[in-house]
Structures are given as structure tokens and as C-alpha cells.
Motif scaffolding. Structure first.
Motif, PDB file in Angstrom:
ATOM      1  N   THR A   1     -54.142  44.126 -29.154  1.00  0.00           N
ATOM      2  CA  THR A   1     -55.564  44.047 -28.714  1.00  0.00           C
ATOM      3  C   THR A   1     -56.196  42.617 -28.796  1.00  0.00           C
ATOM      4  OG1 THR A   1     -56.494  44.901 -30.567  1.00  0.00           O
ATOM      5  CG2 THR A   1     -55.802  46.661 -28.862  1.00  0.00           C
ATOM      6  N   SER A   2     -57.336  42.347 -28.175  1.00  0.00           N
ATOM      7  CA  SER A   2     -57.822  40.982 -28.553  1.00  0.00           C
ATOM      8  C   SER A   2     -59.012  41.216 -29.640  1.00  0.00           C
ATOM      9  CB  SER A   2     -58.530  40.679 -27.029  1.00  0.00           C
ATOM     10  OG  SER A   2     -59.158  39.380 -27.158  1.00  0.00           O
TER      11      SER A   2
ATOM     12  N   ILE B   1     -58.268  37.510 -22.566  1.00  0.00           N
ATOM     13  CA  ILE B   1     -58.234  36.405 -23.326  1.00  0.00           C
ATOM     14  C   ILE B   1     -59.223  35.310 -22.856  1.00  0.00           C
ATOM     15  CG2 ILE B   1     -56.434  34.434 -23.619  1.00  0.00           C
ATOM     16  CD1 ILE B   1     -54.170  36.734 -22.965  1.00  0.00           C
TER      17      ILE B   1
ATOM     18  N   LYS C   1     -55.054  37.148 -30.224  1.00  0.00           N
ATOM     19  CA  LYS C   1     -54.038  38.376 -30.049  1.00  0.00           C
ATOM     20  C   LYS C   1     -53.814  38.961 -31.458  1.00  0.00           C
ATOM     21  CE  LYS C   1     -49.660  40.227 -28.697  1.00  0.00           C
ATOM     22  NZ  LYS C   1     -48.317  39.957 -27.966  1.00  0.00           N
ATOM     23  N   LYS C   2     -54.162  40.138 -31.573  1.00  0.00           N
ATOM     24  CA  LYS C   2     -54.311  41.081 -32.855  1.00  0.00           C
ATOM     25  C   LYS C   2     -52.891  41.675 -33.027  1.00  0.00           C
ATOM     26  CE  LYS C   2     -57.843  43.381 -34.307  1.00  0.00           C
ATOM     27  NZ  LYS C   2     -59.050  44.252 -33.967  1.00  0.00           N
TER      28      LYS C   2
ATOM     29  N   ALA D   1     -54.506  45.027 -20.678  1.00  0.00           N
ATOM     30  CA  ALA D   1     -54.299  44.902 -22.083  1.00  0.00           C
ATOM     31  C   ALA D   1     -55.254  44.322 -23.148  1.00  0.00           C
ATOM     32  CB  ALA D   1     -52.618  44.402 -22.386  1.00  0.00           C
ATOM     33  N   ARG D   2     -55.448  43.080 -22.551  1.00  0.00           N
ATOM     34  CA  ARG D   2     -56.767  42.355 -23.536  1.00  0.00           C
ATOM     35  C   ARG D   2     -57.243  41.440 -22.712  1.00  0.00           C
ATOM     36  NH1 ARG D   2     -51.716  41.005 -25.467  1.00  0.00           N
ATOM     37  NH2 ARG D   2     -51.206  38.721 -25.230  1.00  0.00           N
TER      38      ARG D   2
ATOM     39  N   SER E   1     -60.905  34.279 -28.273  1.00  0.00           N
ATOM     40  CA  SER E   1     -60.209  35.252 -28.501  1.00  0.00           C
ATOM     41  C   SER E   1     -58.792  35.180 -29.021  1.00  0.00           C
ATOM     42  CB  SER E   1     -60.092  36.375 -27.647  1.00  0.00           C
ATOM     43  OG  SER E   1     -59.499  35.760 -26.394  1.00  0.00           O
TER      44      SER E   1
END
Length: 259
Positions: free
Chosen positions: A254-255, A242, A249-250, A239-240, A247
């Protein structure tokens, strides 16, 4: 009038002949697995259930239903599977039971109650029997049995249900039940499908469906786990990525980079 009656009689004879021919084969299958059926556990019952499911047919469905509902007995001396009903006491005061063969349904007369033993599968075994029974029920001539089997399947869809359900859809003649089968197949494909294209199509087909069933089918797809790896694996859905301190989490999941 004579000809229709004669044809009905022939159909009855043919059905009886089929049942008679199937019974010895099914009885032989059960005899091979008798010990596991007499005293089964959720760890040992799978091979037996697989054989019965592969055999299929009305005899298999009835046997599994009886077994699941704890109505199945066996004669201690011979191991024969039977159905038993209380029949009072004999002249010596011993409890008696009326017994019929569990497969052929042939009456076997009365026996002393202690000469037969009830088979009592535990909850784990009963759950597995119910799951195995479903594909057999989907081929029943009785639409209510098919409906019941489909309802049971929808509550606990297993990987092994995909192919039987697909076949049932092809054979189903009732439009409403066929439509319901197709819907359940979508959920089954999402849960256990191995074809990425089919799974994606199944997910997209639910875009306007807000039912509880649909949400239950899609929720597992939204779960995520945080894991640490030296190198990114190529066989998982990431998913993203980290990176602590780098970074964030949006809002869309997403990252993004730390400002």
C-alpha cells in the motif's frame, strides 16, 4: 440369449442410423466452409471452428483431430474431404492412393495421388483447432478422450471454455475426473470469470493449495502497471496512489506518506 443379442443389434442399428443422419448435415456445413478449410489462416479460421464446435458430436471431433494432425485431404475436382493412404503405382507408373470419405468413412477406391491435396494447417491454425476441440472432447463417451481434453484445456484455458466445462462437470460420472474438472474450473473462473463473487470464491478456495498450477493461476493477479491520470478511473483495481515526493510504497504494497 436371443433377446440380449437382439437388443445389442438394435443399439448398433440406432447408432449407425444416427451417424448416417448426422453426416449429411455435417458435410453440408463443411461444404459451405470448404475454401476456408482448404487454405486457412489464424485470422480466417475462427468462424469455421465456431460452427464445427456448435455442431459438436463425434463426427466433428474426429474431423478436427484429423485436420489438426494434417491427415486431411480433399479431392481437387470435387472438393470432397477425404483420408488418403499410399497405394503403390498403377500400370502407367503413376502414384496411387487409397481414399475414404473423411466423414462417413466410406471407401472411395483408389485415385491418382495428384488428384488429391493434403491440407496443411499452420501452427497458429492447429493451436486454434486444438482449443476448439477441447469442449467437444469433454462430452466424449471415452473417458480417456475426456481426460485428454481436460489436460489440453488446463494448459490453455479460454473464456469460451467456462460454460462447456461447467456442463461437463454436471454430466461427469467418474469421481476422480469430476474432481479434476472442478479444479480446472476454479482456474478458469479466476482467469476469465465475470462474476466478482465467483472469482473471489475461486481465489479463496486455493488458500491451502501450493501447487505450481495454483501459483500460475494466481500470478497474473499480482501484476501491476504504473499509469498517470488526471482523475482516478473508477473501473480499475488501484493498488496504491503514487504522489512523487509525497508517498512511498509500504511493505504490504500500500501507499504511505514520506516521513
Amino acid at each position: 440369449m436371443t433377446r440380449p443379442l437382439f437388443l445389442c443389434f438394435l443399439v448398433f442399428l440406432f447408432s449407425s442410423f444416427q451417424a448416417a443422419m448426422a453426416s449429411p448435415e455435417f458435410e453440408e456445413l463443411l461444404a459451405r466452409n470448404a475454401k476456408l478449410i482448404h487454405k486457412s489462416s489464424s485470422k480466417t479460421v475462427d468462424p469455421v471452428l465456431a460452427e464445427i464446435q456448435e455442431f459438436g458430436g463425434q463426427a466433428a471431433a474426429e474431423f478436427m483431430e484429423t485436420w489438426k494432425d494434417k491427415k486431411l485431404y480433399y479431392v481437387k475436382k470435387t472438393g470432397q474431404f477425404v483420408l488418403a493412404e499410399p497405394a503403390g503405382k498403377n500400370d502407367a507408373g503413376k502414384k496411387m492412393v487409397s481414399v475414404i470419405d473423411a466423414i462417413s468413412k466410406q471407401p472411395l477406391g483408389q485415385m491418382v495421388a495428384k488428384s488429391v491435396k493434403q491440407i496443411k494447417p499452420n501452427s497458429g491454425v492447429r493451436a486454434k483447432i486444438a482449443t476448439t476441440l477441447v469442449p467437444i472432447q469433454l462430452t466424449s463417451d471415452d473417458i480417456e478422450v475426456r481426460r485428454g481434453g481436460l489436460d489440453a484445456m488446463s494448459r490453455d484455458i479460454q473464456p469460451g471454455h467456462l460454460l462447456p466445462l461447467q456442463r461437463a462437470i454436471e454430466a461427469e460420472t467418474d469421481p476422480d475426473l469430476k474432481s479434476r474438472m472442478e479444479q480446472v474450473y476454479v482456474y478458469a473462473a479466476i482467469a476469465h470469470g465475470t462474476d466478482a463473487g465467483e472469482v473471489e470464491a475461486a481465489i479463496l478456495s486455493l488458500r491451502d493449495n501450493l501447487s505450481l498450477e495454483t501459483r500460475a493461476a494466481l500470478n497474473p493477479l499480482l501484476t501491476s502497471q504504473v499509469k498517470v491520470a488526471v482523475e482516478l478511473p473508477g473501473d480499475v483495481n488501484i493498488a496504491r496512489i503514487i504522489t512523487p515526493g509525497v508517498s512511498v510504497k509500504k511493505s504490504d504494497g500500500t501507499s504511505g506518506s514520506v516521513m
